[in-house]
Design a protein around this motif. Structure first.
Motif, PDB file in Angstrom:
ATOM      1  N   GLN A  48       0.862  -1.590   0.100  1.00 39.98           N
ATOM      2  CA  GLN A  48      -0.358   0.415  -0.152  1.00 39.98           C
ATOM      3  C   GLN A  48       0.633   0.687   0.340  1.00 39.98           C
ATOM      4  O   GLN A  48       0.676   2.371  -0.199  1.00 39.98           O
ATOM      5  N   GLU A  49       2.438   1.347   0.376  1.00 36.01           N
ATOM      6  CA  GLU A  49       3.235   2.520   0.422  1.00 36.01           C
ATOM      7  C   GLU A  49       4.001   2.108  -0.714  1.00 36.01           C
ATOM      8  O   GLU A  49       4.417   0.832  -0.474  1.00 36.01           O
ATOM      9  N   PRO A  50       4.961   2.935  -1.106  1.00 40.36           N
ATOM     10  CA  PRO A  50       6.290   2.791  -1.767  1.00 40.36           C
ATOM     11  C   PRO A  50       7.066   2.342  -1.109  1.00 40.36           C
ATOM     12  O   PRO A  50       7.619   1.942   0.364  1.00 40.36           O
TER      13      PRO A  50
ATOM     14  N   GLY B 194       0.068  -0.438  -9.570  1.00 43.72           N
ATOM     15  CA  GLY B 194       0.636  -0.115  -9.172  1.00 43.72           C
ATOM     16  C   GLY B 194       2.067   0.137 -10.092  1.00 43.72           C
ATOM     17  O   GLY B 194       2.514  -0.488 -11.586  1.00 43.72           O
TER      18      GLY B 194
ATOM     19  N   ASN C  30       8.245  -0.087  -5.557  1.00 44.73           N
ATOM     20  CA  ASN C  30       6.714   0.002  -5.971  1.00 44.73           C
ATOM     21  C   ASN C  30       6.923   1.408  -5.769  1.00 44.73           C
ATOM     22  O   ASN C  30       8.001   1.710  -4.676  1.00 44.73           O
TER      23      ASN C  30
ATOM     24  N   GLY D 264       5.020   6.073  -6.224  1.00 45.83           N
ATOM     25  CA  GLY D 264       4.127   6.323  -5.994  1.00 45.83           C
ATOM     26  C   GLY D 264       3.076   5.997  -5.073  1.00 45.83           C
ATOM     27  O   GLY D 264       2.349   4.501  -4.380  1.00 45.83           O
ATOM     28  N   PRO D 265       1.744   6.884  -5.349  1.00 46.19           N
ATOM     29  CA  PRO D 265       0.186   5.983  -3.638  1.00 46.19           C
ATOM     30  C   PRO D 265      -0.325   4.717  -4.864  1.00 46.19           C
ATOM     31  O   PRO D 265      -0.025   4.423  -5.965  1.00 46.19           O
ATOM     32  N   GLY D 266      -1.259   4.555  -3.117  1.00 45.70           N
ATOM     33  CA  GLY D 266      -1.624   3.442  -4.160  1.00 45.70           C
ATOM     34  C   GLY D 266      -1.646   1.787  -3.905  1.00 45.70           C
ATOM     35  O   GLY D 266       0.059   1.637  -3.760  1.00 45.70           O
TER      36      GLY D 266
END
Length: 283
Positions: free
Chosen positions: A177-179, A202, A245, A247-249
């Motif tokens: 859920q987080e980078p 993502g 990963n 960015g957000p999301g």
């Protein structure tokens, strides 16, 4: 002279044209390795994916939509989304319940798909750096359709969800859920097998490094390959790699191997379906 280290194959399906369209027009992207081939389809409700006479087991990953699946002459079986299917040899038809993604993973014995792969030209010359396919023992109770609920594979403080068949191994990492924390990267390489890294949610960056040897003429600059989703990156033996990963999301990363990895199989509890698939005695 050191053995040649091949370049990674980066196939970003978020920007690439599809390699094939299903009967209803749904796009399919196909990427191969030396021992495996991955087909990713953006399906709609009613999209049918059919493959006949598959000579060995293959996997169907359902990250979101459910399906109805028919193996050979058996009755249709409904399966909800967020499941991994291991499909027995033979013909199979998968029909999507709704819009979403379906990922199918085969061994390189499925020749018809190899020729459709967008990176087929990279394998016109056989790879001598990749160990050949070698099937593991048949599953307990024989070949049959098996469905694994990925939610049940989640364990506290464990980001991996590893499953295997007699010929493939897949690691469906837990959704982030987080980078990724850049202080916890994990650069490594493999001796004699490829890794097929699949992104399904993502934006990810594959950090790739060719180790130096005594021949300066073979040195290459580092590669930081940013990909959207879905994508498939085939990482060859010897190439140092780690992925994050950004960015957000949510972000979802999946790794495929053929044949199964002995080091993963040897770790107690790491393979979620180990009871269904006995490992070779040497594993």
């Amino acid at each position: 002279m050191s053995k040649l280290i091949h370049r990674a194959c980066v196939a970003d399906h978020s920007v690439d044209k599809p390699d094939f369209r299903e009967s209803d027009g749904s796009p399919t992207w196909i990427t191969r390795g030396a021992n495996f081939v991955i087909a990713i389809t953006r399906v709609r409700a009613g999209t049918t994916l059919s493959v006949g006479d598959v000579p060995d087991e293959h996997m169907v990953l359902l990250p979101d939509t459910g399906v109805s699946i028919v193996c050979g002459k058996q009755a249709p079986r409904p399966v909800a989304g967020n499941h991994l299917l291991i499909v027995p040899p033979g013909g199979v038809t998968v029909t999507a319940d709704a819009e979403g993604w379906i990922v199918r993973c085969f061994s390189a014995r499925v020749q018809a798909l190899l020729t459709l792969a967008g990176n087929a030209s990279s394998y016109l010359v056989p790879r001598d750096d990749v160990a050949p396919m070698a099937d593991w023992p048949a599953p307990a109770g024989g070949y049959t359709l098996r469905a694994y609920d990925l939610a049940q594979g989640v364990r506290e403080n464990d980001k991996t969800r590893v499953y295997r068949s007699s010929n493939l191994m897949i690691n469906v990492l837990c959704e982030r859920q987080e980078p990724r924390d850049t202080r916890t990267m994990s650069p490594h390489s493999h001796v004699d097998f490829e890794q097929g890294s699949i992104t399904l949610k993502g934006t990810h960056v594959h950090h790739l490094r060719t180790p130096w040897n005594s021949d300066l003429g073979t040195w290459r600059p580092d590669v930081d390959a940013e990909v959207g989703y879905p994508s498939v990156t085939v990482i060859p033996p010897g190439l140092v790699h780690t992925t994050r990963n950004i960015g957000p999301g949510p972000a979802l990363l999946v790794d495929l191997f053929c044949p199964p990895r002995r080091d993963f199989a040897a770790r107690p509890g790491m393979v979620r379906n180990a009871d269904d698939y006995p490992a070779p005695e040497a594993a």
